[in-house]
Design an enzyme around this catalytic site. Structure first.
Site, mmCIF file in Angstrom:
data_model
loop_
_atom_site.group_PDB
_atom_site.id
_atom_site.type_symbol
_atom_site.label_atom_id
_atom_site.label_comp_id
_atom_site.label_asym_id
_atom_site.label_seq_id
_atom_site.Cartn_x
_atom_site.Cartn_y
_atom_site.Cartn_z
ATOM 1 N N GLU A 1 4.430 -3.693 5.127
ATOM 2 C CA GLU A 1 4.456 -3.811 3.724
ATOM 3 C C GLU A 1 5.664 -4.188 3.180
ATOM 4 O O GLU A 1 6.736 -3.816 3.839
ATOM 5 C CB GLU A 1 3.842 -2.204 3.181
ATOM 6 C CG GLU A 1 2.538 -1.818 3.608
ATOM 7 C CD GLU A 1 2.138 -0.577 3.179
ATOM 8 O OE1 GLU A 1 2.933 -0.041 2.190
ATOM 9 O OE2 GLU A 1 1.271 -0.122 3.697
ATOM 10 N N LYS B 1 9.048 -3.246 1.048
ATOM 11 C CA LYS B 1 9.641 -2.003 1.080
ATOM 12 C C LYS B 1 10.311 -2.112 -0.524
ATOM 13 O O LYS B 1 11.330 -3.082 -0.516
ATOM 14 C CB LYS B 1 10.800 -1.644 2.078
ATOM 15 C CG LYS B 1 11.552 -0.406 1.803
ATOM 16 C CD LYS B 1 12.480 -0.148 2.653
ATOM 17 C CE LYS B 1 13.070 1.423 2.833
ATOM 18 N NZ LYS B 1 13.408 1.734 1.499
ATOM 19 N N ARG C 1 9.762 6.899 -5.396
ATOM 20 C CA ARG C 1 8.603 7.066 -4.629
ATOM 21 C C ARG C 1 7.710 8.329 -5.853
ATOM 22 O O ARG C 1 8.348 9.239 -6.140
ATOM 23 C CB ARG C 1 8.910 8.165 -3.460
ATOM 24 C CG ARG C 1 7.685 8.198 -2.625
ATOM 25 C CD ARG C 1 8.118 8.551 -1.223
ATOM 26 N NE ARG C 1 6.881 8.749 -0.242
ATOM 27 C CZ ARG C 1 7.001 8.687 1.082
ATOM 28 N NH1 ARG C 1 8.397 8.406 1.420
ATOM 29 N NH2 ARG C 1 5.997 8.887 1.864
ATOM 30 N N GLU D 1 5.409 3.605 -4.531
ATOM 31 C CA GLU D 1 6.786 3.411 -5.041
ATOM 32 C C GLU D 1 6.925 2.650 -6.575
ATOM 33 O O GLU D 1 6.181 1.668 -6.803
ATOM 34 C CB GLU D 1 7.609 2.384 -3.974
ATOM 35 C CG GLU D 1 9.043 2.311 -4.220
ATOM 36 C CD GLU D 1 9.864 3.333 -3.780
ATOM 37 O OE1 GLU D 1 9.326 4.504 -3.159
ATOM 38 O OE2 GLU D 1 11.282 3.292 -3.661
ATOM 39 N N ARG E 1 9.506 12.760 9.945
ATOM 40 C CA ARG E 1 10.089 11.423 10.155
ATOM 41 C C ARG E 1 9.941 10.794 11.599
ATOM 42 O O ARG E 1 10.511 11.573 12.611
ATOM 43 C CB ARG E 1 11.701 10.978 9.937
ATOM 44 C CG ARG E 1 12.055 9.906 9.869
ATOM 45 C CD ARG E 1 13.905 10.104 9.664
ATOM 46 N NE ARG E 1 14.286 10.549 8.402
ATOM 47 C CZ ARG E 1 14.242 9.970 7.313
ATOM 48 N NH1 ARG E 1 14.168 8.734 7.009
ATOM 49 N NH2 ARG E 1 14.799 10.489 6.012
HETATM 50 P P1 AMP Z 1 14.746 5.150 2.823
HETATM 51 O O1 AMP Z 1 14.732 5.967 1.363
HETATM 52 O O2 AMP Z 1 15.777 4.099 2.960
HETATM 53 O O3 AMP Z 1 14.765 6.085 3.955
HETATM 54 O O4 AMP Z 1 13.455 4.507 2.936
HETATM 55 C C1 AMP Z 1 12.102 5.297 2.766
HETATM 56 C C2 AMP Z 1 11.710 4.966 1.267
HETATM 57 O O5 AMP Z 1 11.249 3.726 0.935
HETATM 58 C C3 AMP Z 1 10.308 5.763 1.207
HETATM 59 O O6 AMP Z 1 10.535 7.170 0.874
HETATM 60 C C4 AMP Z 1 9.784 5.160 -0.156
HETATM 61 O O7 AMP Z 1 10.268 5.812 -1.359
HETATM 62 C C5 AMP Z 1 10.382 3.765 -0.249
HETATM 63 N N1 AMP Z 1 9.142 2.888 -0.058
HETATM 64 C C6 AMP Z 1 9.024 1.758 -0.594
HETATM 65 N N2 AMP Z 1 8.040 0.878 -0.128
HETATM 66 C C7 AMP Z 1 7.549 1.570 0.647
HETATM 67 C C8 AMP Z 1 6.214 1.315 1.263
HETATM 68 N N3 AMP Z 1 5.535 0.196 1.244
HETATM 69 N N4 AMP Z 1 5.904 1.999 2.241
HETATM 70 C C9 AMP Z 1 6.371 3.395 2.693
HETATM 71 N N5 AMP Z 1 7.603 3.711 1.779
HETATM 72 C C10 AMP Z 1 8.244 2.798 0.967
#
Ligand code: AMP
Length: 577
Positions: free
Chosen positions: A246, A248, A253, A298, A413
């Site tokens: 998907e 990102k 969130r 998101e 995680r």
């Molecule tokens: P990070 O904050 O860099 O660890 O990335 C994880 C975060 O990406 C998640 O906590 C979500 O807030 C965000 N995110 C954005 N798009 C998605 C998606 N399609 N699936 C899951 N998480 C997503």
């Protein structure tokens, strides 16, 4: 239990910084409580009355508490404030004043004090300031010096006992079985409900079997599933095989709970954000076709006309308490729904990704605010890489690959979800979320800002402590340097949960999370992240600030030591190949 008894425990907890002793003292406190009290204690020992996700605040700052002290002990307000200036802690002022009065303290119970604080917190409207001050003063008049000291620290958020959620979970286990062996079961329930008081109550009332049966509860936020990192599309396919992917999105969130007409929106750090996002609340009523549901996605500020996503810095302007409607018009949000955990009484966290996505398609009617995040399925590294580049092209952060046959693992995680982000140019594939632990006075121009470098750390959930990983001196604008002093709360000594060999000019409460970009991770004897015995710790090299994440991350949501070690190993592998 008497409140005075509780504050004896607080006194003991305040004096220790050994985590083992913290757990044991807290366990003795919990063991002395009944089911009704134990949930209140679980909140009170963290300076709260309700779980973190319920937006109930006592609503008394230093001025009001000082007024209450003046009122309770019949002193001029100026005297109280002057003593506060000298001692730097209204708790100490309260203890001193209570010690000087001749009133014989009553024996108030924990319940009495809890109820009084609850009444203060729920006092609103005109005349509420006087009423809150009056009630706190009344309470103080019944308390001994030690109780007064700890009581006034509660509304001020200054209890500083160094107790994070993992420590409460360990102590609950310890109180019942004399060791931490029940932590896993308790943690599972915690990941699903985020409510320590609720879990403590169920545990005390009905035993560990009942805790094992705790499932998703509408209105209580589920701790979010998190993504691991891998450096390339090839590595993802090699690890996961056929996967879903998907886009990102880089926004907030949001976990949306629909309970009939009652909609609640929780952030990544489980705060209740319902009032900030009226368009999401409205859309959840009309676009989610189920009586009750929990979905996650998101939220990004999105320009529907130009089909452009705004960067995180723009989206983040929606996190505000004032001017909500005007901002909702100026920067409308679109929530890209990517998961679903509950529908009409059924817990979907046990279902596979495919089943959950199918259910989203069934109950969500797409419109301008709620949209389903697109998803592809592939076992080809080339297809995955093209999809990644395509999303980067659209101004997104990258992709998240997901194993199609896995359940929703709350709070975990692992490689069920893997993120692939735009490369930063350095060896590291990802930014690191650090917690500000202190600052070092600046020289030259920065002397006027107060701070010239930030001492930052990451989180060790096993030890429930923050360990240092780098000092940051670049990436901040002049304005941001200035704001550091407003954002961070200075404290006189190293906070209980901070483990550091470096002593900054000023220690701060470990509360502010920043996103940091670094070139690489190196081993370093001066940093405590991952340091053990004679082994050096880990450090970020050439760090610079990317963004302030305090709005959507709690300090415990910062990058963990285990992740830093993994990133270090991944970087070494990359250098070897
Ligand atoms: P990070 O904050 O860099 O660890 O990335 C994880 C975060 O990406 C998640 O906590 C979500 O807030 C965000 N995110 C954005 N798009 C998605 C998606 N399609 N699936 C899951 N998480 C997503």
């Amino acid at each position: 239990m008497q409140f005075a008894q509780l504050t004896q425990f607080f006194e003991e907890l305040e004096k220790t910084s050994s985590r083992k002793s913290l757990v044991q003292i807290l366990a003795r406190l919990f063991a002395a409580a009944d089911a009704n009290e134990v949930s209140k204690l679980a909140y009170l020992c963290q300076g709260r009355l309700v779980p973190f996700f319920e937006p109930l605040e006592i609503g008394m700052g230093e001025k009001m508490v000082a007024e209450a002290l003046a009122n309770a002990y019949g002193k001029p307000r100026q005297d109280v404030l002057r003593r506060f200036g000298e001692l730097g802690d209204l708790g100490l002022v309260a203890a001193e004043l209570a010690g000087q009065t001749t009133i014989e303290p009553d024996t108030l119970s924990v319940d009495d004090v809890y109820d009084a604080l609850y009444a203060i917190a729920t006092t609103a409207g005109s005349g509420s300031v006087e009423s809150k001050v009056g009630r706190l003063a009344e309470l103080l008049r019944h308390l001994d010096p030690l109780s007064a000291k700890h009581l006034v620290r509660i509304p001020l958020g200054r209890l500083r006992l160094g107790i994070g959620d993992p420590t409460v979970l360990d102590a609950l286990s310890f109180a019942r079985v004399g060791d931490t062996s029940l932590r896993k079961q308790l943690e599972r329930a915690y990941n699903l409900t985020s409510d320590l008081g609720y879990i403590a109550h169920v545990f005390w009332q009905e035993g560990i079997e009942a805790v094992q049966h705790i499932g998703v509860v509408l209105g209580k936020p589920i701790r979010p599933a998190l993504a691991e990192r891998l450096p390339s599309a090839e590595a993802i396919i090699a690890k996961m095989g056929r996967c879903a992917a998907e886009p990102k999105y880089d926004g907030f969130r949001c976990q949306v709970h629909k309970m009939g007409g009652d909609i609640r929106v929780f952030s990544r750090n489980l705060e209740n954000m319902t009032d900030m996002f009226p368009e999401i609340v409205g859309a959840a009523r009309t676009q989610i076709h189920a009586e009750t549901a929990i979905v996650e996605g998101e939220a990004v500020a999105y320009n529907a006309e130009s089909e452009e996503f705004y960067p995180f810095q723009e989206t983040t302007r929606r996190r505000r308490k004032h001017d909500i409607d005007r901002m909702a018009e100026e920067l409308p949000l679109r929530l890209f729904v990517f998961d679903l955990m509950y529908v009409n009484g059924e817990d979907y966290t046990h279902c596979t990704y495919i089943e959950r996505r199918e259910k989203i398609a069934e109950i969500l009617v797409e419109d301008t605010v709620l949209a389903v995040s697109p998803s592809i399925a592939t076992d080809s590294a080339k297809v995955l890489n093209d999809y990644f580049l395509d999303n980067i092209q659209k101004g997104l952060e990258g992709i998240v690959a997901k194993r199609p046959d896995t359940i929703y693992q709350a709070g975990a995680r692992n490689f069920n979800w893997v993120k692939l982000k735009r490369s930063s140019g350095g060896e590291l594939q990802d930014t690191v979320d650090c917690v500000i632990l202190g600052y070092i006075y600046g020289r030259g121009k920065r002397a006027t800002f107060g701070a010239g470098a930030l001492l930052t750390g990451v989180y060790d959930p096993e030890k429930d402590e923050f360990v240092t990983v780098t000092k940051i001196g670049t990436g901040l604008t002049d304005e941001e340097w200035r704001s550091i002093r407003e954002l961070c709360t200075p404290v006189p000594e190293r906070p209980a949960r901070v483990n550091s060999l470096i002593v900054p000019s000023v220690w701060v409460e470990p509360t502010v999370v920043i996103e940091v970009l670094a070139d690489e991770i190196t081993r370093s004897p001066i940093h405590t992240a991952g340091k053990g015995g004679d082994q050096p710790g880990y450090a970020l090299r050439f760090p610079r600030l990317v963004s302030f994440r305090g709005a959507d991350k709690r300090p415990e949501d910062a990058t963990t030591v285990a992740e830093i070690i993994e990133m270090y190993e991944a970087q070494r592998k990359k250098l070897v190949t």
